[in-house]
Design an enzyme around this catalytic site. Structure first.
Site, PDB file in Angstrom:
ATOM      1  N   CYS A  78       5.138   4.403 -14.721  1.00  0.00           N
ATOM      2  CA  CYS A  78       4.773   2.992 -14.857  1.00  0.00           C
ATOM      3  C   CYS A  78       4.426   2.630 -16.299  1.00  0.00           C
ATOM      4  CB  CYS A  78       3.576   2.656 -13.972  1.00  0.00           C
ATOM      5  SG  CYS A  78       3.721   3.177 -12.255  1.00  0.00           S
ATOM      6  N   ASP A 121      -1.350   5.979  -9.039  1.00  0.00           N
ATOM      7  CA  ASP A 121      -1.638   5.974  -7.614  1.00  0.00           C
ATOM      8  C   ASP A 121      -0.630   6.820  -6.844  1.00  0.00           C
ATOM      9  OD1 ASP A 121      -3.584   4.255  -8.375  1.00  0.00           O
ATOM     10  OD2 ASP A 121      -2.933   2.569  -7.143  1.00  0.00           O
ATOM     11  N   CYS A 173       0.797   0.450 -14.305  1.00  0.00           N
ATOM     12  CA  CYS A 173       0.450   0.847 -12.944  1.00  0.00           C
ATOM     13  C   CYS A 173      -0.587  -0.106 -12.339  1.00  0.00           C
ATOM     14  CB  CYS A 173      -0.048   2.292 -12.931  1.00  0.00           C
ATOM     15  SG  CYS A 173       0.066   3.081 -11.298  1.00  0.00           S
ATOM     16  N   LYS A 199      -3.705  -0.615 -11.211  1.00  0.00           N
ATOM     17  CA  LYS A 199      -5.040  -1.058 -11.603  1.00  0.00           C
ATOM     18  C   LYS A 199      -5.061  -1.626 -13.008  1.00  0.00           C
ATOM     19  CE  LYS A 199      -6.011   0.366  -7.623  1.00  0.00           C
ATOM     20  NZ  LYS A 199      -4.652   0.892  -7.374  1.00  0.00           N
ATOM     21  N   SER A 236      -1.788   1.016   0.106  1.00  0.00           N
ATOM     22  CA  SER A 236      -0.879   0.747  -0.994  1.00  0.00           C
ATOM     23  C   SER A 236      -0.075  -0.516  -0.704  1.00  0.00           C
ATOM     24  CB  SER A 236       0.077   1.930  -1.160  1.00  0.00           C
ATOM     25  OG  SER A 236       1.206   1.578  -1.913  1.00  0.00           O
TER      26      SER A 236
END
Length: 560
Positions: free
Chosen positions: A51, A83, A124, A126, A473
């Site tokens: 990511c 993740d 990614c 967060k 997710s």
């Protein structure tokens, strides 16, 4: 006389600040530069996840744009975690807390170095909310740039992605595929840089932030490995300088109406349940009064129009190819579902931005017509009842079961629950409950993509209900309910549930309840004892500070 655009860096003026300037000269600043605004470029570059592996180059593009516009750019880094790599392991507990570390670290650097504006670049999941929380707190002009979506993997002529691998584990357990076939899926799912390709959490949050007006138009849907993405970043460097010139601050853009626009786009696209958690947290940072009831209000009037994974066929790159997020927003604006008068980081309104963009491609199949939606209302629903008094979140896109009643099968860890599924101890009709995995109890509110993917792979995705005070997710689909609050660790009713209690999830009525009397619950409560709270290191601090999921799982919701 040229206007002085410095907001904070003018603190370095004068003879008394000669030592400060000496340090700045060592990193390249000149006499002329001290008259210019310092623009921070917050990069989440890292080699720990696809990511973010390309974001170093994107940060350089933003640096060049900011310098060309007239600013003094300074690149600095913050963390990211993956993740997808940590899913189903103890490492997943660190995922949500990384949002706070990202926000805190960006706010810290912008404040400590007296920066006048900031461009944040995230990849990614967060990264997006972490960057946005930091922008809201830093109180200088800011822009978010999304690192972009990964291209789909290919196998036997079909698109595959990371979720295909998680579901493949379930198919292998069921006997539908061989180990060598699973290996083929594993090796082909992630072909390069960028965030997971469906309308999962990263793409959901990027879309929401663009709809909010805090990203330049089309940047949510431009793929990671494209010239458009590099242009996004260079343009952002220029655009943040324009915000300085116009005196536009994040809180001028991040209004209640802007958050309503974000929720509207998330509902229309069938986005991740994590959007609820993250938008609540961003709103908290921006001092905007946003509640779970606002999601319900908007959910009832916005149709689901996107045929995107995990419940649909297509990925973000497909949406990019037919017109991207601006095309979707233009459709929603013309239907009077968006606030067109909201200000954006271009210095123009939503309506003014979208006037320059074409309609979605004729004949495309990624986005349906509003008059013929996948469902007439939004697929993210808030459920309340005696099992979750302050609200739980379910994603019902593609789910045909609107009501499920079954006996609770209760587990206090994801590992125990997963083993029960693998060992075929969970049967059709069961309500599988994983508790003590909330923000405090996990700690860190881990996602349950691993077990939900296995259930789908075993053909139980809509035959077994999966409930948790943890999260799911954006790649999860099936009969799942997360964010159950209050969480078990805090004494929520989910902690009083016992094996065999009958539990009902009703999507139409938006209810979640257990067939246990108030008197019996009170009796159980008297015998309930909270498990010891985790106390070590970053997760110990997090467990003690984090709020309920129903207000965003923030760490600064202090009472006066």
């Amino acid at each position: 006389m040229t206007k002085d655009l410095r907001i904070k860096s003018n603190v370095f003026d004068g003879t008394r600040k000669s030592p400060n300037r000496a340090m700045l000269r060592a990193v390249g600043m000149t006499d002329e530069d001290f008259k210019k605004p310092i623009i921070g470029i917050a990069s989440t570059w890292s080699q720990v996840t696809p990511c973010n592996i390309h974001i170093d180059g994107l940060a350089l593009a933003s640096r060049d744009g900011a310098r060309q516009a007239g600013g003094v750019p300074m690149i600095f880094n913050t963390i990211t975690v993956s993740d997808g790599i940590s899913m189903g392991t103890e490492g997943m507990k660190f995922s949500l807390s990384s949002r706070e570390v990202i926000a805190d670290s960006i706010e810290t650097v912008v404040g400590a170095e007296s920066m006048d504006a900031v461009v944040t670049i995230g990849g990614c999941d967060k990264n997006m909310p972490g960057c946005m929380i930091a922008i809201a707190r830093s109180e200088v002009p800011g822009i978010f740039v999304y690192g972009g979506t990964i291209s789909p993997g290919k196998l036997n002529g079909k698109d595959i992605d990371l979720v295909s691998v998680f579901e493949g584990v379930g198919k292998l357990n069921k006997g539908d595929i061989t180990e060598s076939e699973l290996k083929e899926i594993e090796c082909g799912a992630c072909p390069g840089a960028g965030s997971c390709g469906g309308m999962y959490t990263a793409n959901t949050m990027a879309s929401a932030i663009e709809a909010m007006g805090m990203s330049l138009p089309s940047t949510a849907s431009n793929p990671a490995e494209s010239q458009d993405k590099k242009a996004d970043c260079k343009d952002a460097g220029k655009a943040v300088y324009n915000l300085l010139e116009k005196g536009i601050y994040p809180k001028d853009i991040m209004t209640k109406k802007a958050f309503e626009n974000a929720i509207t786009v998330v509902m229309a696209l069938g986005g991740s349940t994590n959007a609820v958690l993250h938008l609540l947290a961003i709103a908290h940072a921006a001092d905007v009064d946003l509640t779970m009831d606002d999601f319900t209000r908007i959910q009832k009037r916005v149709p689901h129009i996107a045929d995107l994974k995990p419940s649909g066929q297509y990925v973000m790159e497909d949406l990019y190819n037919v017109g991207g997020i601006p095309g979707v927003m233009k459709m929603l604006l013309e239907a009077d579902l968006l606030h067109g008068d909201c200000l954006t980081v271009t210095g123009k309104t939503i309506a003014e931005n979208l006037a320059d963009y074409p309609e979605l491609d004729i004949g495309q199949k990624v986005i349906t017509e509003l008059k013929n939606p996948k469902r007439p209302d939004g697929p993210l629903i808030v459920l309340k009842g005696n099992l979750s008094p302050t609200g739980a979140v379910a994603k019902v896109s593609g789910v045909k079961v609107n009501r499920h009643t079954g006996p609770a099968r209760v587990f206090n860890t994801e590992e125990e629950a997963t083993q029960a599924v693998i060992d075929d101890k969970i049967k059709e009709g069961d309500v599988l409950v994983i508790r003590y995995v909330g923000p405090k109890g996990g700690p860190g509110m881990p996602e349950m993509l691993s077990i939900s993917g296995i259930l789908v792979g075993k053909g139980l995705g809509e035959k077994v209900a999966l409930l948790t005070d943890g999260r799911f997710s954006g790649g999860t689909h099936g009969l799942v309910v997360g964010h159950i609050s209050p969480e078990a660790q805090s004494g929520g009713p989910i902690g009083l549930l016992e094996d065999g209690d009958m539990v009902t999830i009703d999507g139409h009525k938006q209810e979640i309840f257990m067939d246990v009397s108030d008197e019996e619950l009170e009796r159980r409560r008297k015998d309930w004892v909270a498990p010891p709270l985790y106390s070590k290191g970053v997760m110990g601090k997090y467990a003690r500070l984090v709020s309920c999921a129903s207000i965003g799982a923030v760490t600064d919701a202090f009472e006066d």
